[in-house]
Write an enzyme that holds these catalytic residues in place. Structure first.
Site, PDB file in Angstrom:
ATOM      1  N   ILE A 134       0.836  -1.210   0.000  1.00 33.62           N
ATOM      2  CA  ILE A 134       0.000   0.000   0.000  1.00 33.62           C
ATOM      3  C   ILE A 134       0.869   1.258   0.000  1.00 33.62           C
ATOM      4  CG2 ILE A 134      -1.735   1.276   1.329  1.00 33.62           C
ATOM      5  CD1 ILE A 134      -2.747  -1.491   2.354  1.00 33.62           C
TER       6      ILE A 134
ATOM      7  N   TYR B  18      -2.637 -10.030  15.880  1.00 28.67           N
ATOM      8  CA  TYR B  18      -2.446  -8.931  14.917  1.00 28.67           C
ATOM      9  C   TYR B  18      -3.516  -7.858  15.127  1.00 28.67           C
ATOM     10  CZ  TYR B  18      -3.163  -6.488  10.462  1.00 28.67           C
ATOM     11  OH  TYR B  18      -3.358  -5.530   9.504  1.00 28.67           O
TER      12      TYR B  18
HETATM   13  N1  LIG Z   1      -3.079  -5.268   2.654  1.00 28.55           N
HETATM   14  C1  LIG Z   1      -4.199  -5.373   3.365  1.00 28.55           C
HETATM   15  O1  LIG Z   1      -5.169  -6.045   2.948  1.00 28.55           O
HETATM   16  C2  LIG Z   1      -4.353  -4.658   4.684  1.00 28.55           C
HETATM   17  C3  LIG Z   1      -5.588  -4.748   5.355  1.00 28.55           C
HETATM   18  C4  LIG Z   1      -5.735  -4.104   6.568  1.00 28.55           C
HETATM   19  C5  LIG Z   1      -4.692  -3.363   7.106  1.00 28.55           C
HETATM   20  N2  LIG Z   1      -3.498  -3.285   6.444  1.00 28.55           N
HETATM   21  C6  LIG Z   1      -2.430  -2.490   7.057  1.00 28.55           C
HETATM   22  O2  LIG Z   1      -1.937  -1.584   6.088  1.00 28.55           O
HETATM   23  C7  LIG Z   1      -0.549  -1.352   6.278  1.00 28.55           C
HETATM   24  C8  LIG Z   1       0.227  -1.651   5.008  1.00 28.55           C
HETATM   25  O3  LIG Z   1      -0.017  -2.996   4.643  1.00 28.55           O
HETATM   26  P1  LIG Z   1       0.593  -3.657   3.332  1.00 28.55           P
HETATM   27  O4  LIG Z   1      -0.411  -4.633   2.834  1.00 28.55           O
HETATM   28  O5  LIG Z   1       1.130  -2.611   2.433  1.00 28.55           O
HETATM   29  O6  LIG Z   1       1.778  -4.515   4.001  1.00 28.55           O
HETATM   30  P2  LIG Z   1       3.317  -4.649   3.580  1.00 28.55           P
HETATM   31  O7  LIG Z   1       3.865  -5.689   4.497  1.00 28.55           O
HETATM   32  O8  LIG Z   1       3.444  -4.872   2.124  1.00 28.55           O
HETATM   33  O9  LIG Z   1       3.890  -3.224   3.926  1.00 28.55           O
HETATM   34  C9  LIG Z   1       4.432  -2.884   5.174  1.00 28.55           C
HETATM   35  C10 LIG Z   1       5.826  -2.353   4.942  1.00 28.55           C
HETATM   36  O10 LIG Z   1       6.340  -1.949   6.201  1.00 28.55           O
HETATM   37  C11 LIG Z   1       7.653  -2.405   6.335  1.00 28.55           C
HETATM   38  N3  LIG Z   1       7.879  -2.648   7.752  1.00 28.55           N
HETATM   39  C12 LIG Z   1       7.393  -3.673   8.503  1.00 28.55           C
HETATM   40  N4  LIG Z   1       7.794  -3.555   9.756  1.00 28.55           N
HETATM   41  C13 LIG Z   1       8.568  -2.439   9.803  1.00 28.55           C
HETATM   42  C14 LIG Z   1       9.274  -1.783  10.831  1.00 28.55           C
HETATM   43  N5  LIG Z   1       9.256  -2.261  12.073  1.00 28.55           N
HETATM   44  N6  LIG Z   1       9.963  -0.656  10.535  1.00 28.55           N
HETATM   45  C15 LIG Z   1       9.953  -0.157   9.269  1.00 28.55           C
HETATM   46  N7  LIG Z   1       9.319  -0.746   8.251  1.00 28.55           N
HETATM   47  C16 LIG Z   1       8.629  -1.865   8.525  1.00 28.55           C
HETATM   48  C17 LIG Z   1       7.760  -3.668   5.514  1.00 28.55           C
HETATM   49  O11 LIG Z   1       9.086  -3.892   5.059  1.00 28.55           O
HETATM   50  C18 LIG Z   1       6.771  -3.405   4.385  1.00 28.55           C
HETATM   51  O12 LIG Z   1       7.437  -2.921   3.234  1.00 28.55           O
HETATM   52  C19 LIG Z   1      -0.142  -2.234   7.461  1.00 28.55           C
HETATM   53  O13 LIG Z   1      -0.187  -1.435   8.629  1.00 28.55           O
HETATM   54  C20 LIG Z   1      -1.236  -3.285   7.508  1.00 28.55           C
HETATM   55  O14 LIG Z   1      -1.384  -3.817   8.800  1.00 28.55           O
HETATM   56  C21 LIG Z   1      -3.310  -3.923   5.236  1.00 28.55           C
END
Ligand SMILES: NC(=O)c1ccc[n+]([C@@H]2O[C@H](COP(=O)([O-])OP(=O)(O)OC[C@H]3O[C@@H](n4cnc5c(N)ncnc54)[C@H](O)[C@@H]3O)[C@@H](O)[C@H]2O)c1
Length: 333
Positions: free
Chosen positions: A13, A153
């Site tokens: 995202i 989570y």
């Molecule tokens: N994709 C979905 O369907 C969905 C649904 C609900 C909520 N979310 C939330 O949206 C956000 C983005 O999700 P996404 O799908 O892009 O996930 P993603 O895992 O692709 O993106 C998260 C990014 O954060 C980085 N990251 C993780 N831990 C870290 C840390 N401690 N320090 C710095 N960087 C860190 C990772 O390397 C990754 O690139 C997250 O907070 C997730 O919980 C996503």
């Protein structure tokens, strides 16, 4: 020119949002750890699309590192902060809860402390539809009580909502919590069902279909989702209340907003869309419900529409076709 700080900018995202904000004329500072929860090569490939942009700056780092974000806030003075970096994934949290404490709880604490020292005009933090947990009343509305999380989570994400609310109240920080509903699309995560299904269907391997396929998800196309996030940046809470939605906090410039399609889709229909887009038939391995999972999600998008004038609408047939086109181009089929 306004500066946005996007944490998790190499993530699924965060990458799409950063691209959109750059297109809209923002300067974007991205921070990401590039951890190996899933293939870091995908994160590098996403970032490689961002780095040539003259208004993009990437920092490699872990958000819970004490003072890292505070230093970045002091140096960059972001106008808007969109906090997406997190340990995501319902199933992974059963075996690795510590990773969620570090990234989600400590990471969000560091972010809030940085914002307290150098307040942005608006702080937007990713939460999840999973916080609705055991709720059965559909569609999920932001004003519903959401106190029965089913996975660790979700529990950490709900905790970040409470943490952010207290900072919004104590320090007058405008905060919006974004409850995302199952996001899919090009550059999607390899740990999520759309990727796993597409890979297996293209390979002729079986797909594991949980709860025997009796699952519904409010699948949200990523381009729609990041449009919603970008529009919410200027919908700063603390002004005129929007209906009863802003009754969630009587004391703080704090708001919770669902971002979903507002139309739940049967998992079987999602699989059928992948079959159509790939021209292959899935081999289904029907499985029971997985621990921590919920059978259905469905977003009420009334508030999102009121705040932004629109809400996600891409049907899964269109979104899945675009996703599969990307998948085949990226991985070579
Ligand atoms: N994709 C979905 O369907 C969905 C649904 C609900 C909520 N979310 C939330 O949206 C956000 C983005 O999700 P996404 O799908 O892009 O996930 P993603 O895992 O692709 O993106 C998260 C990014 O954060 C980085 N990251 C993780 N831990 C870290 C840390 N401690 N320090 C710095 N960087 C860190 C990772 O390397 C990754 O690139 C997250 O907070 C997730 O919980 C996503």
């Amino acid at each position: 020119m306004r500066t946005a700080l996007v944490t998790g900018s190499a993530g699924f995202i965060g990458f799409h949002l950063s691209r959109l904000l750059l297109d809209q004329g923002w300067r974007v500072v991205g921070v990401d750890s590039h951890n190996d929860y899933y293939d870091p090569a995908l994160k590098s490939a996403r970032e490689a699309w961002l780095t040539p942009h003259p208004q993009f700056r990437a920092l490699r780092g872990t958000v819970e590192t004490p003072g890292l974000l505070a230093g970045l806030f002091a140096a960059e003075r972001p106008d808007a902060v969109i906090h997406l970096a997190a340990q995501a994934g319902v199933r992974h949290s059963i075996d690795n809860p510590g990773a969620y404490v570090r990234a989600n709880l400590l990471g969000t604490f560091e972010l809030l402390e940085a914002a307290r020292a150098h307040p942005p005009a608006h702080l937007l933090l990713a939460s999840t539809s999973s916080v609705y947990g055991a709720n059965t009343a559909m569609p999920y509305r932001e004003t519903d009580k959401a106190d029965t999380q089913m996975s660790f989570y979700a529990a950490t994400k709900k905790s970040t909502e409470a943490m952010a609310h207290s900072y919004a109240h104590l320090f007058g920080l405008p905060v919006t919590m974004l409850r995302f509903f199952t996001v899919y699309g090009p550059w999607g995560r390899p740990d999520m069902a759309p990727w796993l299904f597409t890979r297996a269907i293209l390979d002729g391997s079986p797909i594991r279909v949980f709860n025997h396929g009796a699952m519904q998800r409010d699948f949200t196309y990523v381009a729609d989702l990041v449009q919603g996030v970008a529009r919410l940046i200027d919908a700063v809470p603390g002004g005129v209340p929007v209906g009863d939605f802003d009754s969630l906090s009587p004391v703080a410039p704090f708001r919770v907003v669902n971002i979903g399609n507002g139309a739940p889709v049967q998992l079987t229909d999602f699989i059928a869309a992948i079959e159509t887009a790939t021209g292959r038939t899935a081999i289904r391995d029907l499985q029971p419900m997985q621990p921590g999972d919920v059978p259905a999600t469905w977003a009420d998008t009334t508030l999102l529409t009121a705040l932004t004038g629109q809400s996600p609408r891409t049907p899964v047939t269109t979104g899945v076709a675009a996703y599969v086109r990307w998948f085949v181009a990226h991985y070579g089929g």
